[in-house]
Structures are given as C-alpha cells and as structure tokens.
Scaffold this motif. Sequence first.
Motif, mmCIF file in Angstrom:
data_model
loop_
_atom_site.group_PDB
_atom_site.id
_atom_site.type_symbol
_atom_site.label_atom_id
_atom_site.label_comp_id
_atom_site.label_asym_id
_atom_site.label_seq_id
_atom_site.Cartn_x
_atom_site.Cartn_y
_atom_site.Cartn_z
ATOM 1 N N PHE A 316 -8.143 2.283 5.823
ATOM 2 C CA PHE A 316 -8.230 3.680 6.236
ATOM 3 C C PHE A 316 -7.001 4.474 5.769
ATOM 4 O O PHE A 316 -7.027 5.702 5.766
ATOM 5 C CB PHE A 316 -8.342 3.785 7.761
ATOM 6 N N ASN A 317 -5.942 3.770 5.389
ATOM 7 C CA ASN A 317 -4.720 4.433 4.931
ATOM 8 C C ASN A 317 -4.711 4.700 3.429
ATOM 9 O O ASN A 317 -3.749 5.259 2.905
ATOM 10 C CB ASN A 317 -3.496 3.570 5.286
ATOM 11 N N ASP A 318 -5.761 4.294 2.711
ATOM 12 C CA ASP A 318 -5.792 4.401 1.249
ATOM 13 C C ASP A 318 -7.123 5.013 0.827
ATOM 14 O O ASP A 318 -8.163 4.355 0.871
ATOM 15 C CB ASP A 318 -5.617 3.006 0.638
ATOM 16 N N LEU A 319 -7.111 6.270 0.395
ATOM 17 C CA LEU A 319 -8.350 6.946 0.036
ATOM 18 C C LEU A 319 -8.998 6.352 -1.213
ATOM 19 O O LEU A 319 -10.206 6.474 -1.400
ATOM 20 C CB LEU A 319 -8.099 8.444 -0.182
ATOM 21 N N SER A 320 -8.218 5.723 -2.081
ATOM 22 C CA SER A 320 -8.792 5.122 -3.285
ATOM 23 C C SER A 320 -9.460 3.783 -2.974
ATOM 24 O O SER A 320 -10.233 3.266 -3.794
ATOM 25 C CB SER A 320 -7.722 4.929 -4.366
#
Length: 583
Positions: A316-320
């Motif tokens: 959830f902390n990494d949009l990629s």
Amino acid sequence: MGKTNLHVGHKSKSLTQKQRTQSRFSSLLLEYGEKSLFDWAVVFSGTAMEGRLRLCSSSVVFEPVDINRGIMRCPFDRMKSCPSRCRRDENSVEWVQTRHFVMKAMNIIGPFETVTEQTKFQFSFLHSSPQKFIETVEKLYALTQNGTEKSSARTLSLKEMLQPVLDRPFDPSNFVDLRERPLTTNLRCSILTPLVSNPGCAVLTNDRIYFQPAGISLSNETGPTFWMIRDIVASARRYDGLKDCALELFMKDETSALLSFDSNKERELVMNLIPVGTPCHTDPKVVLEAVEQWSKGVLSNFEYLLLLNSAAGRSFNDLSRYPVFPWVIADYSSTKLNLDAKETYRDLTRPIGALNEERLDYFQRRLEGMQDIDHPFLYGTHYSAPGYVLYYLVRCMPEHMLCLQNGKFDSPDRMFHSLDHTYSSALTNHADVKELIPEFYDTSAGSDFLINARNLPLGNTQLGDRVHDCRLPPWAKSPRDFIRKNRKALESPICSRNLPHWIDLIFGVNSRGENARRHNNLFHKAAYLRPEDLQMMESDDERAHAELHAMEFGIVPDLLFTVSHPQKGEGAVIEEKFVRRRW
C-alpha cells in the motif's frame, strides 16, 4: 502461523501525517523525486507576511503562516539569476522569477496556479543569517544551468553535493531510554510512502527501530520517529523501484512502514535482528500455510488475496506495486444484483484484456505484426500502475494525483466518475486493461474513495455533468452498500471456484513467458523487469530510464506458484518446491 499473524497493513498511516497537522507543506508539492533540505523563518518583504522559506533540491518554496495565502514554489530553472543577498539589507535575499506556482490558496486542495508574470521575491530572515541559504542555493542553482550535462551526471553531482546532509549521523539524544543498546551502526535509508521518498538514517536497538530524517529543519517538524520491536507482527522484503533493498514492517495497530536501505546486505542485517518467529510474507512457508488456511476457509478470499499480493512484493506504500484485485461483478446496470447467477460475474479464467473477443482480436492481430521485434506483446498498457491506482483514489488522495499530473487533475471525461463507465472502458478501450484495488472490497475501510467529501474541483464532462461523487450501479443503495455487495460477490461460491484461475494469471504459472502468451496475458517487456536486469544495463541513464518506464507502466507481481493453483476445499496441498523462492 495463526491467522492473527497475517497482518498486511491496510492503508498504512504515513509518517508525514503528524507533519501535516502542523504544516500545509508536503513533498507532494515538489517535483517527483525532489527533496526538501532546509527551512528558515522569514518575512516576505513588502507584505509583512511571515512564513517558512524551504530550500529544496530543485526549487525554493515559501509557505505563509496565514493558511488563506497560497504556498509559492519557485523552480531554479525559472529564475533570471541565482538568489543573492540584498544590497540594502544583508539579512535578506532576493531574486526574480519568470514563472512560479501557487498551491493551496485559501487552504483548498486543487490544481496549481501558474503565474507567468515576472515577479521579484525578497525575504528577510528572522532568527538566523541567510549565509547557509546562499551557500547552498548557489550550488543547487548551478546544477540547473548546465543544459548539456546528462541527467545521470546532474543526478550524481546533486547526490555528491547533498551527501553531507544525507549522512548526518544519528543523534543519540533521540533515544527514548538511555539504557537502550544499539544493535546497528548508522544505516542510511529512506521511508517510502506513495510517490515520496524521505531520506534519513535508521538505528536498531534492543527495544526500538529509530528513523531520523535527513536535512535540518528549524521548525521542529521533522524530528525522529520510532517503532517498538515488540509491536512488529510481520515483515516482508520489498523493492525500491527495481532495486531489491527495501523492507516493510507491519505493526499490531495495522499500520506499516516501508524502509529502503542502501543495499540488500543492510536490509538483510535488519531482517536478521527482527525477533525469531515473526512471519515474513515473502517466505515460501508463509505462502504455503496461507494456501492451506484459505482452502480450509480460515482465510477469506479477501484476506488471501491481500496476503498473496504482499508475498508477491505489493505494498500500500508503493503505487507502482500497489495490491491488485480482480473485477468480479460484470453487471453494473441492473436494479437488483443476483449473486446466484453465473452471468453476474466476470470470467476469472481470462485476463481483463481478453474478456471482449472483438478487442482481443485486435490485440492478437497487432501481436502478429510484431514478430520482427525482440519482445512482442499483446497489451501496451498494464492492469496496475500508479496512474490507475490514483484514478480510483483521487477523491481521498488528491495531492498525490496532482503530484503525478504536474499540478493538474486529469480531464473530467477521463476521471473515475461512474462504475458502469469504468467497467465498460476496461472491456472496450484499447488502452485500458486495468483491474481493481482492495478498497473496492474492504468493508472495514469505509467508502471515502467513492465520495467527494472534500468538494474537490474535479470539473465537468463534455456532456456538462459535474464530476463529484462516483456514480454507483442501480443495485447499490449507497457507497457502503456497493462495497458490501462487491465483497459478498468476492466471497461467493461462484467466485471462489474461479479465483484460482485468476491467481494463475497474476501470481502464478500463466503470468509470464509462453504460458502468458497462450492465455492472452502478455504485456510489454517493461512489466517484467527485475533487479537482475537493472544490474546488467551498461549506463546509469539506461538504468534510470528503464526504472522510470517500469514504474510508470506497471510491474507484474513476483511469481509465487510454478504449478496451477488448487481449488478451494481440495485439500489445497502445494509442495514447497512449487512455491518460488525469490529471496
């Protein structure tokens, strides 16, 4: 491994939340990758407007104390000359800007205002000399003036210049308990949150993990933070872009922290200091136990997919690498939803791009015309990418969308304004094969992403309709009812029978290679880039370009299973050798 240990950290609380209660400034107001370095208390000369002057790696930002006044960002490449001391006042600095940006005027989140009038800026420093500002801004400004220098060389020069700031040693006075025993030396690392990387350093003690931000802030907004070792309930190895050097820690309060270290070696050092017995989602044994628990009904479909996403490197902390969930319901026009009818459901045996035969025929004909290139592909876009995640979440993460879109919201007709329209696009648009995100099924997280509670100015469509709350299907009485019914569909017997096929497409045997081609599931080569591929590239520019392309395009989750996923209730036994070990 009990079910209570399968924490995946729903919508993790950002480390910047505390700062945002004290300051309107956020790194999301800067260019992607830009760093905030120092800040000073100043007065905007001629206006008596007090605020903070922030020196960043590519710009100067002024944040007024008065929240009705907009935050002003002045990029170095739009300055007529380098900021300098005023001749009449040695405690002031001045420069002329040919273009600057105004953000959050009247404390409202919306598109950035671009000011193209030539503007003179003059600031008087209140409690300190501007000497540090002048010395640093001269070096930063000079880096923007050499237009012929390669981007990698400029990046390296900037990194070397900022190294003393980034290498600021951990201050032992930050220890909560002076009796704590440090277990590591200074570990340079960054805290990763969506679109933001906050550099600093970490130290592990016998009781806590500390993070001290880099840079010097005189406003006391960026002090150290820490996590109790005893509060860690799970961990997972992670990526920072395409570099295999990050670690996510899941806490018992269902938050998580994503830390990126300088190297894989330092990440593993920290991993080895986490208490023995703490589950690691990227450990094959955890995946195997999760399969067994799902098969027995201990884990719901929703919980199981969250765990598989985490095991495959999604966060959830990494949009990629955001968690990906399937479209399950295919009916967005009926007044009543029949969850017992097969026709209500999307075909999970096929990827989203292959659900429409006419469109699939177009993709296949295009693929046949690519036989002369090294890596032919079926789909030129991916099912999960930062832009797609924020497409869904723009109402609750507007600043992230503005950051990604260079200070603008997308065109109103391309915004997420209707479930029926979005699903129809995913079936028919040649440039749209996006799947869903967990929020569509999470009954415990609320429905903020469907409601324009902040009254954001999202514009009007070409038909004159205002883009406001997302338009729901007729069978949904409210946003909460929509999510509840969507979740019920996900947990239904019909979905449970077909879910293993979708898992094979996303996390398993049909996710890459020749099997992906046979199952109409083949993407552009950028979606399959790995850390090993990055290491084999010859130049820093090539690596930077490949990493940026992969992150913007979307990355296929790590391969979890090398055999077809078993059906629910079959005993669901997969030998450990059939779960791929990445680490």
